[in-house]
Motif scaffolding. Structure first.
Motif, short mmCIF file in Angstrom:
data_model
loop_
_atom_site.label_atom_id
_atom_site.label_comp_id
_atom_site.label_asym_id
_atom_site.label_seq_id
_atom_site.Cartn_x
_atom_site.Cartn_y
_atom_site.Cartn_z
N LEU A 49 0.88 -1.17 0.00
CA LEU A 49 0.00 0.00 0.00
C LEU A 49 0.91 1.21 0.00
O LEU A 49 1.89 1.26 0.75
N PHE A 50 0.55 2.19 -0.82
CA PHE A 50 1.48 3.29 -1.03
C PHE A 50 0.69 4.59 -1.17
O PHE A 50 -0.32 4.64 -1.86
N HIS A 51 1.14 5.62 -0.46
CA HIS A 51 0.51 6.93 -0.60
C HIS A 51 1.59 8.00 -0.59
O HIS A 51 2.49 7.98 0.25
N SER A 52 1.52 8.93 -1.51
CA SER A 52 2.47 10.05 -1.53
C SER A 52 1.71 11.31 -1.14
O SER A 52 0.68 11.62 -1.74
N ALA A 53 2.23 12.03 -0.16
CA ALA A 53 1.61 13.28 0.29
C ALA A 53 2.57 14.43 0.01
O ALA A 53 3.56 14.61 0.71
N LYS A 96 4.33 17.08 -3.32
CA LYS A 96 5.19 16.92 -4.52
C LYS A 96 6.57 16.39 -4.15
O LYS A 96 7.14 15.57 -4.87
N ILE A 97 7.09 16.82 -2.99
CA ILE A 97 8.42 16.37 -2.57
C ILE A 97 8.44 14.85 -2.34
O ILE A 97 9.47 14.20 -2.45
N ALA A 98 7.24 14.30 -2.03
CA ALA A 98 7.10 12.86 -1.77
C ALA A 98 6.61 12.12 -3.01
O ALA A 98 6.09 11.01 -2.90
N TRP A 99 6.77 12.73 -4.19
CA TRP A 99 6.44 12.14 -5.50
C TRP A 99 4.97 12.16 -5.85
O TRP A 99 4.56 11.49 -6.79
N GLN A 100 4.13 12.91 -5.09
CA GLN A 100 2.71 12.96 -5.47
C GLN A 100 2.56 13.76 -6.76
O GLN A 100 3.02 14.90 -6.86
N GLU A 101 1.91 13.14 -7.74
CA GLU A 101 1.71 13.81 -9.03
C GLU A 101 0.25 14.23 -9.21
O GLU A 101 -0.02 15.30 -9.76
N VAL A 102 -0.68 13.38 -8.81
CA VAL A 102 -2.10 13.73 -8.92
C VAL A 102 -2.54 14.23 -7.54
O VAL A 102 -2.47 13.50 -6.55
N MET A 103 -2.99 15.48 -7.49
CA MET A 103 -3.26 16.13 -6.21
C MET A 103 -4.69 15.89 -5.72
O MET A 103 -5.37 16.81 -5.27
N HIS A 104 -5.14 14.66 -5.86
CA HIS A 104 -6.41 14.19 -5.26
C HIS A 104 -6.03 12.92 -4.51
O HIS A 104 -5.40 12.02 -5.10
N PHE A 105 -6.39 12.82 -3.23
CA PHE A 105 -5.96 11.69 -2.41
C PHE A 105 -6.15 10.36 -3.15
O PHE A 105 -7.21 10.08 -3.71
N HIS A 106 -5.13 9.53 -3.13
CA HIS A 106 -5.27 8.18 -3.67
C HIS A 106 -4.31 7.25 -2.94
O HIS A 106 -3.21 7.63 -2.57
N LEU A 107 -4.80 6.04 -2.73
CA LEU A 107 -4.00 4.99 -2.12
C LEU A 107 -3.69 3.98 -3.22
O LEU A 107 -4.60 3.50 -3.89
N HIS A 108 -2.40 3.72 -3.42
CA HIS A 108 -2.01 2.71 -4.40
C HIS A 108 -2.07 1.34 -3.75
O HIS A 108 -1.56 1.16 -2.63
N ILE A 109 -2.64 0.35 -4.43
CA ILE A 109 -2.49 -1.05 -4.03
C ILE A 109 -1.67 -1.70 -5.13
O ILE A 109 -2.14 -1.82 -6.28
#
Ligand code: AMP
Ligand code: ZN
Length: 143
Positions: A83-87, A89-102
């Motif tokens: 499970l992966f979440h980036s919060a 831009k510095i943490a690699w978040q590209e899409v600025m709508h909350f999402h949890l990767h499985i």
């Protein structure tokens, strides 16, 4: 301002391979999968990331992620998941709508840990844990 792509998916204004949805949360296939079966779970109402998502909604996102993760070994043949979440831009978040990767994991997949441990200073660890614990115990910081 540009429209939020995941709000558009949540509203069915742009297509996605949806695997589950209700009034509050939705899960769909990542368009650029890290491994076979990579899924994103989102709240339907817009939050940017972990810093601003409301806690009840966050728990619904995580519960859906758990339900999906549990069936992945049987359906996909994976042996585990990340499970992966980036919060931010510095943490690699590209899409600025909350999402949890499985991300399903397979014995011969190509994924590698993106980080190695840094050197440990025991005093610094204690100091950091103390500062965080102190701040967390203050009023209004838990929500
Ligand atoms: P992050 O770097 O955590 O913000 O991840 C954004 C993820 O969204 C990436 O894995 C993208 O492949 C994925 N993504 C972007 N646009 C779409 C889309 N239209 N449908 C499905 N997944 C998308
Ligand atoms: Zn959005």
């Amino acid at each position: 301002m540009d429209k939020c792509i995941f709000c558009e998916i949540a509203s069915h204004n742009i297509p996605a391979d949806i695997i589950s949805e209700n009034d509050e949360v939705m899960a769909f296939a990542d368009i650029n999968p890290a491994t076979k079966g990579h899924i994103l779970v989102i709240p339907k109402t817009h939050s940017t990331n972990l810093f601003d998502i409301e806690e009840t909604l966050l728990s619904k996102v995580i519960c859906l992620a758990k339900r999906i993760a549990k069936i992945m070994p049987e359906v996909l043949g994976c042996s585990g998941v990340n499970l992966f979440h980036s919060a931010g831009k510095i943490a690699w978040q590209e899409v600025m709508h909350f999402h949890l990767h499985i991300v399903p994991r397979y014995s011969r997949d190509e994924l590698r840990r993106p980080f190695v441990s840094t050197s440990t200073n025991k005093d610094e660890l204690k100091e950091i844990a103390f500062s965080l614990a102190k701040r967390l115990s203050q009023n209004n910081i838990n929500h």
